[in-house]
Design a protein around this motif. Sequence first.
Motif, mmCIF file in Angstrom:
data_model
loop_
_atom_site.group_PDB
_atom_site.id
_atom_site.type_symbol
_atom_site.label_atom_id
_atom_site.label_comp_id
_atom_site.label_asym_id
_atom_site.label_seq_id
_atom_site.Cartn_x
_atom_site.Cartn_y
_atom_site.Cartn_z
ATOM 1 N N GLY A 91 -9.947 -3.484 8.932
ATOM 2 C CA GLY A 91 -10.347 -1.969 9.019
ATOM 3 C C GLY A 91 -11.227 -1.704 7.981
ATOM 4 N N VAL A 92 -11.971 -0.389 8.237
ATOM 5 C CA VAL A 92 -12.937 -0.190 7.235
ATOM 6 C C VAL A 92 -12.281 0.263 5.834
ATOM 7 C CG1 VAL A 92 -14.657 1.346 6.595
ATOM 8 C CG2 VAL A 92 -14.644 0.390 8.968
ATOM 9 N N GLY A 93 -12.471 -0.428 4.653
ATOM 10 C CA GLY A 93 -11.892 0.125 3.243
ATOM 11 C C GLY A 93 -10.557 -0.318 3.305
ATOM 12 N N MET A 98 -3.739 -7.932 -6.241
ATOM 13 C CA MET A 98 -2.774 -8.251 -6.995
ATOM 14 C C MET A 98 -2.760 -7.426 -8.207
ATOM 15 S SD MET A 98 -0.781 -10.348 -5.133
ATOM 16 C CE MET A 98 0.569 -10.168 -6.174
ATOM 17 N N LYS A 99 -1.705 -6.655 -8.624
ATOM 18 C CA LYS A 99 -1.700 -5.947 -9.823
ATOM 19 C C LYS A 99 -0.347 -6.683 -10.443
ATOM 20 C CE LYS A 99 -3.947 -1.507 -8.816
ATOM 21 N NZ LYS A 99 -3.597 -0.313 -8.664
ATOM 22 N N GLY A 100 -0.523 -7.604 -11.421
ATOM 23 C CA GLY A 100 0.442 -8.438 -12.097
ATOM 24 C C GLY A 100 1.179 -9.201 -10.688
ATOM 25 N N SER A 101 2.708 -8.906 -10.666
ATOM 26 C CA SER A 101 3.232 -9.700 -9.613
ATOM 27 C C SER A 101 3.223 -8.847 -8.438
ATOM 28 C CB SER A 101 4.558 -10.121 -10.043
ATOM 29 O OG SER A 101 5.443 -9.064 -10.234
ATOM 30 N N ALA A 102 3.051 -7.436 -8.468
ATOM 31 C CA ALA A 102 2.978 -6.503 -7.268
ATOM 32 C C ALA A 102 1.540 -6.571 -6.370
ATOM 33 C CB ALA A 102 3.192 -5.219 -7.710
ATOM 34 N N LEU A 103 1.813 -6.472 -5.128
ATOM 35 C CA LEU A 103 0.626 -6.385 -4.115
ATOM 36 C C LEU A 103 0.136 -4.830 -4.063
ATOM 37 C CD1 LEU A 103 -1.143 -7.804 -2.170
ATOM 38 C CD2 LEU A 103 0.686 -7.236 -0.755
ATOM 39 N N SER A 104 -0.900 -4.597 -4.334
ATOM 40 C CA SER A 104 -1.408 -3.066 -4.306
ATOM 41 C C SER A 104 -2.415 -3.362 -2.990
ATOM 42 C CB SER A 104 -2.243 -2.578 -5.454
ATOM 43 O OG SER A 104 -2.747 -1.264 -5.284
ATOM 44 N N MET A 105 -2.259 -2.304 -1.915
ATOM 45 C CA MET A 105 -3.095 -2.299 -0.773
ATOM 46 C C MET A 105 -3.615 -1.050 -0.535
ATOM 47 S SD MET A 105 -0.924 -4.507 1.819
ATOM 48 C CE MET A 105 0.760 -3.611 1.363
ATOM 49 N N GLN A 106 -4.960 -0.827 -0.077
ATOM 50 C CA GLN A 106 -5.450 0.361 0.300
ATOM 51 C C GLN A 106 -5.661 0.362 1.781
ATOM 52 O OE1 GLN A 106 -9.285 0.451 -1.962
ATOM 53 N NE2 GLN A 106 -8.380 1.120 -3.697
ATOM 54 N N LEU A 107 -4.666 0.933 2.830
ATOM 55 C CA LEU A 107 -4.548 0.845 4.126
ATOM 56 C C LEU A 107 -5.021 2.316 4.768
ATOM 57 C CD1 LEU A 107 -1.220 -0.858 4.109
ATOM 58 C CD2 LEU A 107 -3.390 -1.915 4.302
ATOM 59 N N GLY A 108 -5.861 3.019 4.234
ATOM 60 C CA GLY A 108 -6.340 4.273 4.800
ATOM 61 C C GLY A 108 -5.649 5.604 4.620
ATOM 62 N N TYR A 109 -4.562 5.355 3.656
ATOM 63 C CA TYR A 109 -3.927 6.547 3.220
ATOM 64 C C TYR A 109 -4.437 7.235 2.252
ATOM 65 C CZ TYR A 109 -0.061 4.474 6.169
ATOM 66 O OH TYR A 109 0.780 3.616 6.963
ATOM 67 N N PRO A 154 -0.966 -2.870 13.564
ATOM 68 C CA PRO A 154 -2.324 -2.932 14.185
ATOM 69 C C PRO A 154 -2.309 -2.138 15.291
ATOM 70 C CG PRO A 154 -1.447 -5.294 14.252
ATOM 71 C CD PRO A 154 -0.486 -4.431 13.466
ATOM 72 N N GLU A 155 -3.176 -1.029 15.306
ATOM 73 C CA GLU A 155 -3.282 -0.140 16.590
ATOM 74 C C GLU A 155 -4.147 -0.467 17.917
ATOM 75 O OE1 GLU A 155 -6.033 2.313 17.225
ATOM 76 O OE2 GLU A 155 -7.223 1.473 16.073
ATOM 77 N N PRO A 156 -3.636 -0.124 19.008
ATOM 78 C CA PRO A 156 -4.233 -0.751 20.119
ATOM 79 C C PRO A 156 -5.644 -0.294 20.591
ATOM 80 C CG PRO A 156 -2.825 0.906 20.719
ATOM 81 C CD PRO A 156 -2.602 0.872 19.227
ATOM 82 N N TYR A 157 -6.254 0.660 19.880
ATOM 83 C CA TYR A 157 -7.551 1.135 20.315
ATOM 84 C C TYR A 157 -8.696 0.357 19.466
ATOM 85 C CZ TYR A 157 -4.772 4.364 22.918
ATOM 86 O OH TYR A 157 -4.071 4.912 23.762
ATOM 87 N N LYS A 158 -8.796 0.340 18.071
ATOM 88 C CA LYS A 158 -9.727 -0.309 17.224
ATOM 89 C C LYS A 158 -9.260 -1.707 16.713
ATOM 90 C CE LYS A 158 -12.152 3.894 15.939
ATOM 91 N NZ LYS A 158 -12.671 4.708 14.906
ATOM 92 N N GLY A 159 -7.772 -1.830 16.754
ATOM 93 C CA GLY A 159 -7.508 -3.008 16.069
ATOM 94 C C GLY A 159 -7.105 -3.007 14.671
ATOM 95 N N LYS A 160 -7.555 -1.921 13.944
ATOM 96 C CA LYS A 160 -7.080 -1.660 12.686
ATOM 97 C C LYS A 160 -5.722 -1.818 12.185
ATOM 98 C CE LYS A 160 -8.966 1.799 11.118
ATOM 99 N NZ LYS A 160 -9.786 3.327 10.716
ATOM 100 N N GLY A 161 -5.562 -2.344 11.053
ATOM 101 C CA GLY A 161 -4.214 -2.292 10.547
ATOM 102 C C GLY A 161 -4.004 -3.927 9.867
ATOM 103 N N VAL A 162 -2.658 -4.262 9.405
ATOM 104 C CA VAL A 162 -2.286 -5.629 8.952
ATOM 105 C C VAL A 162 -1.677 -6.158 10.057
ATOM 106 C CG1 VAL A 162 -0.835 -6.409 7.231
ATOM 107 C CG2 VAL A 162 -1.859 -4.111 6.624
ATOM 108 N N ARG A 163 -2.208 -7.485 10.123
ATOM 109 C CA ARG A 163 -1.896 -8.426 11.372
ATOM 110 C C ARG A 163 -1.563 -9.811 10.692
ATOM 111 N NH1 ARG A 163 -6.406 -8.452 15.733
ATOM 112 N NH2 ARG A 163 -6.471 -6.368 15.292
ATOM 113 N N TYR A 164 -0.601 -10.703 11.418
ATOM 114 C CA TYR A 164 -0.745 -12.010 11.015
ATOM 115 C C TYR A 164 -1.847 -12.655 11.585
ATOM 116 C CZ TYR A 164 4.476 -10.832 10.963
ATOM 117 O OH TYR A 164 5.646 -10.085 10.824
#
Length: 177
Positions: A91-93, A98-109, A154-164
């Motif tokens: 997905g765009v953006g 990693m921030k220390g031991s934590a994972l920080s993600m930007q997921l369109g929110y 992952p959403e079914p129209y554009k395929g954006k999201g987190v997937r395996y």
Amino acid sequence: MSRIGKKPITVPSGVTLTQTGQSIAVKGPKGELSFTLPDAVTGEFKDNELTIDVVEGAKNGSAMWGMARTMVANMIEGVTDGFTKALELRGVGYRAQMKGSALSMQLGYSHDVDYTPPAGITIEAPKPTSVIVSGIDKQQVGQVAAEIRAFRKPEPYKGKGVRYVGEYVRQKEGKKK
């Protein structure tokens, strides 16, 4: 009759398996795990092989047989090699870091999504669009990967999201005029 349950489990060199009644503890180069066999099955360890058998007259013995053998085999594999699950962000953006031991993600929110892994699990973000979850417990590695994926499926129209990695997401056709 379980085809999986009747296979003996070979314990490789460098791995110590100790059995006390129904509890089995496995210690290897990556760590230590333990599992308690259900009452419907028994384990017998000799000559570097563990054999799981069903208790005579057990109500759900055949159901527990293959599961118990697989759990012990996964523990042995976990303490020798470990398990990994790879995720990718599409997905765009969409980015992960990693921030220390934590994972920080930007997921369109409007905010960043932070995830702190439980003890025994390590998370890496080698690229901004990929996340690797690893550990010695197969169930826990899969659970953490599923929790990260659930932040933006992952959403079914554009395929954006987190997937395996390697997951196929069926694309739907958009609306027509």
